[in-house]
Write a protein that holds these residues in place. Structure first.
Motif, PDB file in Angstrom:
ATOM      1  N   TYR A  38      12.310 112.270  13.785  1.00  0.00           N
ATOM      2  CA  TYR A  38      13.118 113.492  13.691  1.00  0.00           C
ATOM      3  C   TYR A  38      12.940 114.148  12.316  1.00  0.00           C
ATOM      4  CZ  TYR A  38      15.633 111.914  17.906  1.00  0.00           C
ATOM      5  OH  TYR A  38      15.965 111.514  19.176  1.00  0.00           O
ATOM      6  N   PHE A  39      12.928 113.310  11.276  1.00  0.00           N
ATOM      7  CA  PHE A  39      12.787 113.829   9.909  1.00  0.00           C
ATOM      8  C   PHE A  39      11.461 114.578   9.751  1.00  0.00           C
ATOM      9  CE2 PHE A  39      11.113 113.508   5.627  1.00  0.00           C
ATOM     10  CZ  PHE A  39      12.183 113.913   4.844  1.00  0.00           C
ATOM     11  N   TYR A  40      10.363 113.921  10.153  1.00  0.00           N
ATOM     12  CA  TYR A  40       9.050 114.535   9.935  1.00  0.00           C
ATOM     13  C   TYR A  40       8.799 115.721  10.860  1.00  0.00           C
ATOM     14  CZ  TYR A  40       7.895 110.793   6.723  1.00  0.00           C
ATOM     15  OH  TYR A  40       7.892 109.958   5.638  1.00  0.00           O
ATOM     16  N   LEU A  41       9.335 115.676  12.069  1.00  0.00           N
ATOM     17  CA  LEU A  41       9.206 116.831  12.955  1.00  0.00           C
ATOM     18  C   LEU A  41       9.971 118.026  12.400  1.00  0.00           C
ATOM     19  CD1 LEU A  41       9.300 115.295  16.530  1.00  0.00           C
ATOM     20  CD2 LEU A  41       7.670 117.041  15.759  1.00  0.00           C
ATOM     21  N   SER A  42      11.168 117.792  11.892  1.00  0.00           N
ATOM     22  CA  SER A  42      11.947 118.877  11.293  1.00  0.00           C
ATOM     23  C   SER A  42      11.205 119.470  10.099  1.00  0.00           C
ATOM     24  CB  SER A  42      13.323 118.354  10.851  1.00  0.00           C
ATOM     25  OG  SER A  42      14.059 119.378  10.230  1.00  0.00           O
ATOM     26  N   GLU A  43      10.655 118.595   9.266  1.00  0.00           N
ATOM     27  CA  GLU A  43       9.891 119.049   8.097  1.00  0.00           C
ATOM     28  C   GLU A  43       8.665 119.846   8.534  1.00  0.00           C
ATOM     29  OE1 GLU A  43       9.087 116.749   4.016  1.00  0.00           O
ATOM     30  OE2 GLU A  43       7.792 116.066   5.638  1.00  0.00           O
ATOM     31  N   PHE A  44       7.982 119.369   9.582  1.00  0.00           N
ATOM     32  CA  PHE A  44       6.798 120.056  10.105  1.00  0.00           C
ATOM     33  C   PHE A  44       7.164 121.459  10.588  1.00  0.00           C
ATOM     34  CE2 PHE A  44       4.298 121.278  13.841  1.00  0.00           C
ATOM     35  CZ  PHE A  44       3.007 121.213  13.351  1.00  0.00           C
ATOM     36  N   TYR A  45       8.229 121.571  11.381  1.00  0.00           N
ATOM     37  CA  TYR A  45       8.628 122.870  11.904  1.00  0.00           C
ATOM     38  C   TYR A  45       9.073 123.810  10.772  1.00  0.00           C
ATOM     39  CZ  TYR A  45       8.473 121.113  16.706  1.00  0.00           C
ATOM     40  OH  TYR A  45       8.063 120.605  17.918  1.00  0.00           O
ATOM     41  N   ALA A  46       9.814 123.288   9.808  1.00  0.00           N
ATOM     42  CA  ALA A  46      10.287 124.126   8.697  1.00  0.00           C
ATOM     43  C   ALA A  46       9.118 124.677   7.891  1.00  0.00           C
ATOM     44  CB  ALA A  46      11.226 123.329   7.795  1.00  0.00           C
ATOM     45  N   SER A  47       8.106 123.827   7.636  1.00  0.00           N
ATOM     46  CA  SER A  47       6.957 124.269   6.839  1.00  0.00           C
ATOM     47  C   SER A  47       6.108 125.286   7.586  1.00  0.00           C
ATOM     48  CB  SER A  47       6.091 123.070   6.436  1.00  0.00           C
ATOM     49  OG  SER A  47       5.471 122.493   7.573  1.00  0.00           O
ATOM     50  N   ASN A  48       6.296 125.385   8.915  1.00  0.00           N
ATOM     51  CA  ASN A  48       5.556 126.354   9.713  1.00  0.00           C
ATOM     52  C   ASN A  48       6.453 127.493  10.222  1.00  0.00           C
ATOM     53  OD1 ASN A  48       2.674 125.298  10.045  1.00  0.00           O
ATOM     54  ND2 ASN A  48       3.880 123.472  10.476  1.00  0.00           N
ATOM     55  N   ASN A  49       7.590 127.654   9.546  1.00  0.00           N
ATOM     56  CA  ASN A  49       8.514 128.769   9.828  1.00  0.00           C
ATOM     57  C   ASN A  49       9.049 128.762  11.256  1.00  0.00           C
ATOM     58  OD1 ASN A  49       8.062 129.717   7.192  1.00  0.00           O
ATOM     59  ND2 ASN A  49       6.299 130.916   7.848  1.00  0.00           N
ATOM     60  N   MET A  50       9.158 127.588  11.851  1.00  0.00           N
ATOM     61  CA  MET A  50       9.746 127.456  13.184  1.00  0.00           C
ATOM     62  C   MET A  50      11.147 126.861  12.984  1.00  0.00           C
ATOM     63  SD  MET A  50       6.328 126.035  15.102  1.00  0.00           S
ATOM     64  CE  MET A  50       6.970 126.142  16.775  1.00  0.00           C
TER      65      MET A  50
END
Length: 295
Positions: A38-50
């Motif tokens: 959950y942590f890394y998916l959230s970080e991934f989406y945030a860094s891609n403006n999702m």
């Protein structure tokens, strides 16, 4: 593997591996692995403006953390910090009361890292929102001792803050002096992104006080530093400032030159945005398909 692919800018592939990792964690019912995912998916989406997806997975992480560690308030507060950080980068109004609550908690619990990160987040938000009055109040009335500690921990930021405060007090010479003190520290910073941002802010300060020629020198430095790391956003804002300044001073040759730069940069940013959107659409579709399969 997902994080490695993300580092190589292979976003679609990274996203697939992140989701596969989460599916496996859920299958073997390992809550700690699920929290990691959950942590890394959230970080991934945030860094891609999702940001909608970033919030969604951060809230999942928060819910599971609360169930797994109901007495660990520090872990729960870190989830709150991340939610506020996502709010800031998404352009949403940041809930200042939540920031104040985080500061109060970190000071009472002597949670040094959380305190440092929360002050940094609060500072950045107030500077970007041009809420200098709130920044002044935060450090001079609410937490003056924390401001003094900043001199030892991060002197470059300390002098920048002093420069803003002296400007608020209408003491231009003192503000300029402290910007100069900050510059002496910033020049040694290997991070070109931060250096470009500093010189852009310095240029804005000089422009506010009608020191156009010196403002031009700072914006040129900001532009050149951003160009070295292909930091297109700061190249564009610096270029637009230079275009306007040269035009106001009758230097039409340079004004035209930077108007061309600004147009080309805008076109490049728009082109990259279109390509990014195609990638993000693919990521969204995959997420929707997996959600339906899960249901």
């Amino acid at each position: 593997f997902a994080r490695s692919l993300e580092g190589k800018k292979q976003k679609n592939e990274a996203h697939s591996y992140f989701l596969s990792a989460l599916e496996l964690a859920e299958k073997i019912r390992d809550p700690l692995r699920m929290i990691d995912c959950y942590f890394y998916l959230s970080e991934f989406y945030a860094s891609n403006n999702m940001f909608e997806q970033a919030f969604r997975f951060k809230l999942k992480e928060g819910d599971l953390t609360k169930k797994l560690c109901p007495d660990d308030k520090l872990k729960q507060m870190w989830v709150q910090w991340w939610l506020l950080s996502i709010e800031r980068i998404s352009g949403m109004p940041v809930d200042e009361q939540n920031l104040q609550d985080l500061l109060t908690f970190s000071l009472l619990r002597n949670a040094g890292k959380l305190k440092s990160y929360t002050f940094a987040l609060y500072r950045t938000y107030l500077i970007e929102a041009e809420k200098t009055d709130r920044l002044y109040d935060l450090y001079t009335r609410q937490y003056p001792s924390e401001f003094r500690e900043l001199l030892v921990a991060e002197p470059g930021i300390y002098y920048r803050m002093l420069a803003y405060f002296k400007e608020k007090e209408h003491a231009f010479d003192s503000a300029y002096y402290y910007f100069g003190k900050a510059e002496n520290i910033v020049v040694r910073d290997p991070n070109l992104y931060r250096k470009s941002q500093f010189y852009y802010r310095f240029g804005q300060f000089l422009l506010r006080h009608d020191h156009k020629r010196e403002a031009i020198r700072k914006f040129l430095i900001a532009y050149d530093l951003a160009a070295q790391v292909f930091y297109f956003d700061y190249m564009l804002v610096s270029s637009k400032q230079l275009q306007g300044l040269y035009e106001s001073m009758g230097d039409y040759k340079n004004a035209f030159r930077y108007s061309v730069y600004s147009k080309n940069l805008s076109d490049s940013i728009n082109d990259m945005s279109r390509k990014e959107q195609i990638i993000m659409n693919g990521i969204n579709r995959e997420q929707q398909v997996r959600d339906k399969i899960t249901e």
